[in-house]
Scaffold this motif. Structure first.
Motif, mmCIF file in Angstrom:
data_model
loop_
_atom_site.group_PDB
_atom_site.id
_atom_site.type_symbol
_atom_site.label_atom_id
_atom_site.label_comp_id
_atom_site.label_asym_id
_atom_site.label_seq_id
_atom_site.Cartn_x
_atom_site.Cartn_y
_atom_site.Cartn_z
ATOM 1 N N CYS A 5 29.269 -23.201 8.854
ATOM 2 C CA CYS A 5 28.031 -23.963 8.736
ATOM 3 C C CYS A 5 27.994 -25.062 9.795
ATOM 4 N N CYS A 7 27.662 -28.014 9.240
ATOM 5 C CA CYS A 7 28.383 -29.170 8.704
ATOM 6 C C CYS A 7 29.891 -28.977 8.808
ATOM 7 N N CYS A 34 26.079 -22.359 2.243
ATOM 8 C CA CYS A 34 27.148 -23.339 2.369
ATOM 9 C C CYS A 34 27.315 -24.054 1.037
ATOM 10 N N CYS A 37 26.775 -28.288 1.848
ATOM 11 C CA CYS A 37 25.493 -28.961 2.084
ATOM 12 C C CYS A 37 24.312 -28.113 1.617
ATOM 13 N N SER A 39 22.889 -25.530 2.756
ATOM 14 C CA SER A 39 21.981 -24.869 3.682
ATOM 15 C C SER A 39 22.256 -23.371 3.616
HETATM 16 ZN ZN LIG Z 1 27.049 -26.953 5.301
#
Ligand SMILES: [Zn+2]
Length: 98
Positions: A5, A7, A34, A37, A39
């Motif tokens: 991801c 992040c 993910c 986070c 997403s």
């Molecule tokens: Zn993430």
């Protein structure tokens, strides 16, 4: 098949329901998500097929429910692997898919 991801966390592959035009439910769409986070991103291998499926529905589709796995060989393979993993958590199905 592992994907990172933005992040920095590794994303997991799962099957999601996608709603199109607030009427059509498309089941078994393979999506990376993910856990950190939240997403998510549709699996790149099938984005073209999903677009074609949506185009074939037109801009004013009748309410219906479609299984993407039934229309797409790769999605069907992923669906089976995800189901198998639920029974055998030790199976590395992401490697099997590759
Ligand atoms: Zn993430």
């Amino acid at each position: 098949m592992h994907k990172q991801c933005q992040c920095g966390e590794p994303m997991g592959l799962e099957l999601r329901k996608v709603i199109y035009a607030s009427k059509v439910e498309i089941l078994h769409v393979p999506v990376f998500s993910c856990p950190s986070c939240f997403s998510s991103e549709v699996l790149q291998h099938v984005t073209k097929d999903i677009k074609e499926l949506l185009q074939s529905l037109g801009s004013k589709p009748a309410p219906r429910r479609i299984s993407f796995a039934r229309n797409n060989e790769l999605a069907e393979i992923i669906r089976k692997l995800v189901l198998e993993e639920a029974d055998n958590p030790n199976v590395d199905w992401q490697s099997a898919l590759e």
